[in-house]
Design a protein around this motif. Structure first.
Motif, PDB file in Angstrom:
ATOM      1  N   LEU A  15       0.827  -1.204   0.000  1.00 55.45           N
ATOM      2  CA  LEU A  15       0.000   0.000   0.000  1.00 55.45           C
ATOM      3  C   LEU A  15       0.865   1.258   0.000  1.00 55.45           C
ATOM      4  CD1 LEU A  15      -2.880   0.907  -0.092  1.00 55.45           C
ATOM      5  CD2 LEU A  15      -3.001   0.678   2.390  1.00 55.45           C
ATOM      6  N   ALA A  16       1.931   1.269   0.782  1.00 51.74           N
ATOM      7  CA  ALA A  16       2.824   2.435   0.820  1.00 51.74           C
ATOM      8  C   ALA A  16       3.451   2.675  -0.553  1.00 51.74           C
ATOM      9  CB  ALA A  16       3.905   2.236   1.874  1.00 51.74           C
ATOM     10  N   ARG A  17       3.936   1.610  -1.204  1.00 52.68           N
ATOM     11  CA  ARG A  17       4.553   1.768  -2.530  1.00 52.68           C
ATOM     12  C   ARG A  17       3.536   2.247  -3.566  1.00 52.68           C
ATOM     13  NH1 ARG A  17       7.190  -3.104  -1.041  1.00 52.68           N
ATOM     14  NH2 ARG A  17       5.694  -4.309  -2.255  1.00 52.68           N
ATOM     15  N   THR A  18       2.333   1.690  -3.507  1.00 50.57           N
ATOM     16  CA  THR A  18       1.305   2.065  -4.482  1.00 50.57           C
ATOM     17  C   THR A  18       0.867   3.510  -4.265  1.00 50.57           C
ATOM     18  OG1 THR A  18       0.591  -0.243  -4.527  1.00 50.57           O
ATOM     19  CG2 THR A  18      -0.892   1.369  -5.509  1.00 50.57           C
ATOM     20  N   ARG A  49       6.834   6.824   2.650  1.00 46.79           N
ATOM     21  CA  ARG A  49       8.038   6.049   3.013  1.00 46.79           C
ATOM     22  C   ARG A  49       7.702   4.691   3.604  1.00 46.79           C
ATOM     23  NH1 ARG A  49       9.841  10.940   6.054  1.00 46.79           N
ATOM     24  NH2 ARG A  49      10.626  12.318   4.449  1.00 46.79           N
ATOM     25  N   GLY A  50       6.445   4.506   3.981  1.00 50.01           N
ATOM     26  CA  GLY A  50       6.035   3.239   4.563  1.00 50.01           C
ATOM     27  C   GLY A  50       6.261   3.145   6.059  1.00 50.01           C
ATOM     28  N   THR A  51       6.503   4.270   6.712  1.00 51.87           N
ATOM     29  CA  THR A  51       6.724   4.258   8.155  1.00 51.87           C
ATOM     30  C   THR A  51       5.462   4.629   8.934  1.00 51.87           C
ATOM     31  OG1 THR A  51       7.549   6.536   8.126  1.00 51.87           O
ATOM     32  CG2 THR A  51       9.185   4.757   7.938  1.00 51.87           C
ATOM     33  N   GLU A  58      -8.371   6.271   4.572  1.00 51.45           N
ATOM     34  CA  GLU A  58      -7.286   7.214   4.277  1.00 51.45           C
ATOM     35  C   GLU A  58      -6.657   6.912   2.921  1.00 51.45           C
ATOM     36  OE1 GLU A  58      -5.617   8.342   8.746  1.00 51.45           O
ATOM     37  OE2 GLU A  58      -4.922   6.487   7.780  1.00 51.45           O
ATOM     38  N   ALA A  59      -6.436   5.636   2.635  1.00 52.26           N
ATOM     39  CA  ALA A  59      -5.847   5.254   1.347  1.00 52.26           C
ATOM     40  C   ALA A  59      -6.756   5.681   0.199  1.00 52.26           C
ATOM     41  CB  ALA A  59      -5.599   3.750   1.304  1.00 52.26           C
ATOM     42  N   LEU A  60      -8.052   5.453   0.333  1.00 51.02           N
ATOM     43  CA  LEU A  60      -8.984   5.847  -0.720  1.00 51.02           C
ATOM     44  C   LEU A  60      -8.963   7.358  -0.929  1.00 51.02           C
ATOM     45  CD1 LEU A  60     -11.988   3.469   0.110  1.00 51.02           C
ATOM     46  CD2 LEU A  60     -10.411   3.296  -1.836  1.00 51.02           C
TER      47      LEU A  60
END
Length: 153
Positions: A15-18, A49-51, A58-60
């Motif tokens: 999810l972080a990379r996308t 950064r994925g941290t 939130e992602a949406l």
């Protein structure tokens, strides 16, 4: 010989990379995306950064603010199709996929009605190939019609 099965990447990492790809390729300043979605800029940078993990909501919101078809992109990423998510997110194919993902369950339910109990999971791959072939044939048909209209003028 190593017989270990590779662990799939953690959902948070995918999810972080996308999200990072969506935001980086959006053409929008990160501060605007952060402001629009209610994130502090530092929190947004930690997400990229994925941290810092994010909720689905939130992602949406972040995908939408990046101009990405949110549901379809999230679905692809979580289904292990991260590269397709990245390739489609800023193209009309991503929009098509987003609408297909949203409409297919209801469409299937309406079409199958009393036959839902007869559906077998093993048919899924063949059905997806049939749908893809129908879409491809539809595109070819439209292109042929457009060409014949252009030549007929």
């Amino acid at each position: 010989m190593n017989n270990q099965i590779a662990e799939p990447p953690a959902i948070e990492d995918v999810l972080a990379r996308t999200l990072a790809r969506a935001i980086e390729n959006s053409g929008r300043p990160k501060r605007d995306i952060a402001s629009e979605t209610g994130f502090h800029k530092d929190a947004l940078l930690r997400v990229i950064r994925g941290t810092r993990s994010v909720t689905v909501d939130e992602a949406l919101r972040l995908f939408a603010a990046a101009g990405v078809p949110a549901r379809g992109t999230l679905f692809l990423a979580l289904a292990g199709k991260e590269e397709l998510a990245a390739n489609w997110m800023h193209h009309e194919m991503g929009e098509f996929w987003d609408e297909l993902v949203a409409s297919m369950p209801g469409t299937l339910n309406d079409a199958l009605q009393d036959k839902l109990n007869e559906v077998r999971p093993r048919w899924a791959v063949g059905t997806s190939k049939l749908v893809a072939r129908l879409v491809s044939e539809h595109i070819d048909d439209i292109a042929s019609r457009d060409l014949s209209l252009a030549l007929g003028r």
